[in-house]
Enzyme design. Structure first.
Site, PDB file in Angstrom:
ATOM      1  N   SER A 220      47.056  44.452  79.593  1.00  0.00           N
ATOM      2  CA  SER A 220      48.114  44.392  80.604  1.00  0.00           C
ATOM      3  C   SER A 220      49.421  44.858  80.004  1.00  0.00           C
ATOM      4  O   SER A 220      49.676  44.665  78.811  1.00  0.00           O
ATOM      5  CB  SER A 220      48.222  42.933  81.056  1.00  0.00           C
TER       6      SER A 220
ATOM      7  N   TYR B 207      49.567  33.744  79.910  1.00  0.00           N
ATOM      8  CA  TYR B 207      48.662  34.813  80.351  1.00  0.00           C
ATOM      9  C   TYR B 207      48.877  36.060  79.491  1.00  0.00           C
ATOM     10  O   TYR B 207      47.935  36.631  78.942  1.00  0.00           O
ATOM     11  CB  TYR B 207      48.916  35.149  81.837  1.00  0.00           C
TER      12      TYR B 207
ATOM     13  N   LYS C  85      46.518  38.182  76.471  1.00  0.00           N
ATOM     14  CA  LYS C  85      46.229  39.624  76.396  1.00  0.00           C
ATOM     15  C   LYS C  85      46.645  40.176  75.029  1.00  0.00           C
ATOM     16  O   LYS C  85      45.933  41.011  74.452  1.00  0.00           O
ATOM     17  CB  LYS C  85      46.931  40.376  77.531  1.00  0.00           C
TER      18      LYS C  85
HETATM   19  C1  UD1 Z   1      51.732  40.552  85.916  1.00  0.00           C
HETATM   20  C2  UD1 Z   1      51.559  41.592  84.857  1.00  0.00           C
HETATM   21  C3  UD1 Z   1      50.444  42.541  85.240  1.00  0.00           C
HETATM   22  C4  UD1 Z   1      49.186  41.746  85.551  1.00  0.00           C
HETATM   23  C5  UD1 Z   1      49.481  40.728  86.650  1.00  0.00           C
HETATM   24  C6  UD1 Z   1      48.292  39.845  86.897  1.00  0.00           C
HETATM   25  C7  UD1 Z   1      53.800  41.912  84.003  1.00  0.00           C
HETATM   26  C8  UD1 Z   1      54.944  42.839  83.877  1.00  0.00           C
HETATM   27  N1  UD1 Z   1      52.762  42.362  84.704  1.00  0.00           N
HETATM   28  O1  UD1 Z   1      52.206  41.198  87.041  1.00  0.00           O
HETATM   29  O2  UD1 Z   1      50.181  43.413  84.173  1.00  0.00           O
HETATM   30  O3  UD1 Z   1      48.186  42.618  86.005  1.00  0.00           O
HETATM   31  O4  UD1 Z   1      50.536  39.887  86.227  1.00  0.00           O
HETATM   32  O5  UD1 Z   1      48.574  38.890  87.878  1.00  0.00           O
HETATM   33  O6  UD1 Z   1      53.808  40.814  83.494  1.00  0.00           O
HETATM   34  N2  UD1 Z   1      57.080  38.611  93.445  1.00  0.00           N
HETATM   35  C9  UD1 Z   1      57.931  38.043  94.368  1.00  0.00           C
HETATM   36  N3  UD1 Z   1      57.410  37.181  95.290  1.00  0.00           N
HETATM   37  C10 UD1 Z   1      56.074  36.874  95.341  1.00  0.00           C
HETATM   38  C11 UD1 Z   1      55.210  37.479  94.399  1.00  0.00           C
HETATM   39  C12 UD1 Z   1      55.751  38.332  93.461  1.00  0.00           C
HETATM   40  O7  UD1 Z   1      59.135  38.295  94.347  1.00  0.00           O
HETATM   41  O8  UD1 Z   1      55.682  36.059  96.198  1.00  0.00           O
HETATM   42  C13 UD1 Z   1      57.641  39.526  92.460  1.00  0.00           C
HETATM   43  C14 UD1 Z   1      57.483  39.035  91.039  1.00  0.00           C
HETATM   44  O9  UD1 Z   1      58.557  38.220  90.629  1.00  0.00           O
HETATM   45  C15 UD1 Z   1      57.443  40.373  90.286  1.00  0.00           C
HETATM   46  C16 UD1 Z   1      56.794  41.327  91.272  1.00  0.00           C
HETATM   47  O10 UD1 Z   1      56.918  40.723  92.547  1.00  0.00           O
HETATM   48  O11 UD1 Z   1      58.747  40.802  90.034  1.00  0.00           O
HETATM   49  C17 UD1 Z   1      55.328  41.551  90.987  1.00  0.00           C
HETATM   50  O12 UD1 Z   1      54.720  40.276  90.805  1.00  0.00           O
HETATM   51  P1  UD1 Z   1      53.138  40.101  90.714  1.00  0.00           P
HETATM   52  O13 UD1 Z   1      52.483  40.891  91.771  1.00  0.00           O
HETATM   53  O14 UD1 Z   1      52.844  38.644  90.640  1.00  0.00           O
HETATM   54  O15 UD1 Z   1      52.747  40.803  89.359  1.00  0.00           O
HETATM   55  P2  UD1 Z   1      53.399  40.653  87.886  1.00  0.00           P
HETATM   56  O16 UD1 Z   1      53.683  39.235  87.589  1.00  0.00           O
HETATM   57  O17 UD1 Z   1      54.481  41.654  87.750  1.00  0.00           O
END
Ligand code: UD1
Length: 344
Positions: free
Chosen positions: A127, A152, A156
């Site tokens: 990741s 998490y 990785k």
């Molecule tokens: C992380 C990992 C990614 C991994 C994934 C698995 C990083 C940079 N990336 O993704 O490699 O595959 O976890 O789960 O750590 N968000 C909101 N509201 C929500 C949900 C998400 O604002 O309800 C925002 C989060 O704060 C983030 C973005 O959307 O900024 C993406 O979030 P998410 O889809 O959960 O993935 P990551 O945490 O970025």
């Protein structure tokens, strides 16, 4: 040439899409998945798309002897792609030992068996979270690994080191694929992300809100030092990601890999903010989402997107899908799930 590949986590989101692309490129596939965060439904979707049924062994990778039995039954496995892992950043902050036990024990057992049965090719789902908060963007494979922002991400980082060290000098090649943010669904509309636990990743949260399955979407942080204050990520379509696994396996099987271990970033090279992702969905669906601007989520990095030129040069891989395609396919899948699609 025999091309039987063992997939762990074959009924998971990325595993199931990768199985389809492997089958369409002439590979035979078997899967191990204990359905901890999935079900047998993706197997039906795989069959509907490819007209082939693949066996899944409902085995926990932490049960080494049970996994060994699968290897004994399939002495012709030539490669392993290891997807099975827990992957919710927030949950890993709350339950770190669950993440360490599951993700690390499963990996160790699998590597012991790969050594025992001399499986020549091993691909590990890593990741972009291994990079932590980075000083410069885009991220290349040489960007220094900094402190993990969540347990998490730490599993990785540790996982990558274990793969490197465990396979060094064994004659088994390994590839570490660092995914950015996998999202979207199969263009057939027959397969997509189907988490058993409530969705926590941004794209399924968006589509569930639009479908009325949930009532709110909180934007986690609007005071980051980014162009609109929300976090920036590199959203990569799951079919592009799946194709990269096929290219990586082809590369290994063709004897093109020179190093024991190779690392590749898999992203599309474009940073998209949370607010921009929401706007992209609203545009393709014509639905206005009722969002809440909320506090930061623990464990989040501020901004990350990929330089994927190494995968392009060495694997010949170029992503085909945009953020709009991601939203279109994810929304099509969500609507089919809501409409009691026969495969859901
Ligand atoms: C992380 C990992 C990614 C991994 C994934 C698995 C990083 C940079 N990336 O993704 O490699 O595959 O976890 O789960 O750590 N968000 C909101 N509201 C929500 C949900 C998400 O604002 O309800 C925002 C989060 O704060 C983030 C973005 O959307 O900024 C993406 O979030 P998410 O889809 O959960 O993935 P990551 O945490 O970025």
């Amino acid at each position: 040439m025999n091309k039987k590949i063992l997939i762990t986590g074959g009924t998971g989101y990325i595993g199931s899409h990768t199985i389809v692309q492997l089958i369409e490129n002439g590979y035979d596939v078997i899967s191990i998945d204990n359905y901890i965060n999935s079900s047998d439904k993706p197997l039906k979707s795989i069959e509907a798309i490819t007209k082939k049924s693949i066996p899944n062994y409902v085995v926990d990778l932490c049960e080494r002897d049970a996994v060994d039995e699968v290897f004994q039954q399939h002495r012709d496995i030539v490669g392993v792609i290891h997807f099975a892992a827990l992957k919710a950043v927030g949950e890993s902050v709350e339950k770190p030992l669950l993440y360490y036990r599951n993700n690390i024990t499963g990996l160790i057992n699998l590597l012991e068996l790969c050594r025992k049965y001399q499986i020549a090719n091993f691909i590990f789902s890593s990741s972009c979270s291994v990079y932590g908060n980075v000083d410069s963007l885009p991220v290349t494979e040489d960007t220094p690994i900094s402190q993990a922002e969540s347990p998490y991400a730490h599993t990785k980082q540790i996982g990558e080191d274990i793969v490197r060290n465990a396979l060094k000098g064994t004659g088994i090649h390994s590839i570490l694929l660092r995914y950015f943010n996998p999202s979207g669904a199969h263009p057939s509309g027959l397969m997509g992300e189907s988490p058993i636990v409530p969705a926590h990743n941004l794209v399924p949260v968006i589509t569930e809100l639009a479908a009325g399955i949930r009532t709110e979407l909180t934007v986690f942080g609007t005071d980051y030092d980014t162009r609109d204050g929300s976090c920036i990520r590199d959203y990569i379509h799951v079919v592009d990601l799946a194709n990269a696994h096929v290219k990586a396996m082809d590369f290994m099987m063709a004897g093109q890999q020179k190093q024991d271990t190779e690392v590749f970033n898999l992203g599309i090279g474009q940073g998209v903010s949370v607010l921009e992702a929401i706007a992209a969905f609203e545009e393709i669906s014509n639905i206005k989402l009722n969002i809440t601007l909320g506090p930061r989520r623990e464990g989040d990095v501020i901004a990350v997107y990929a330089d994927y030129s190494k995968a392009k040069q060495e694997l010949g891989w170029v992503p085909q899908y945009s953020i709009q395609d991601i939203m279109k396919t994810a929304w099509a899948w969500q609507q089919k799930r809501v409409d009691n699609h026969p495969l859901t």
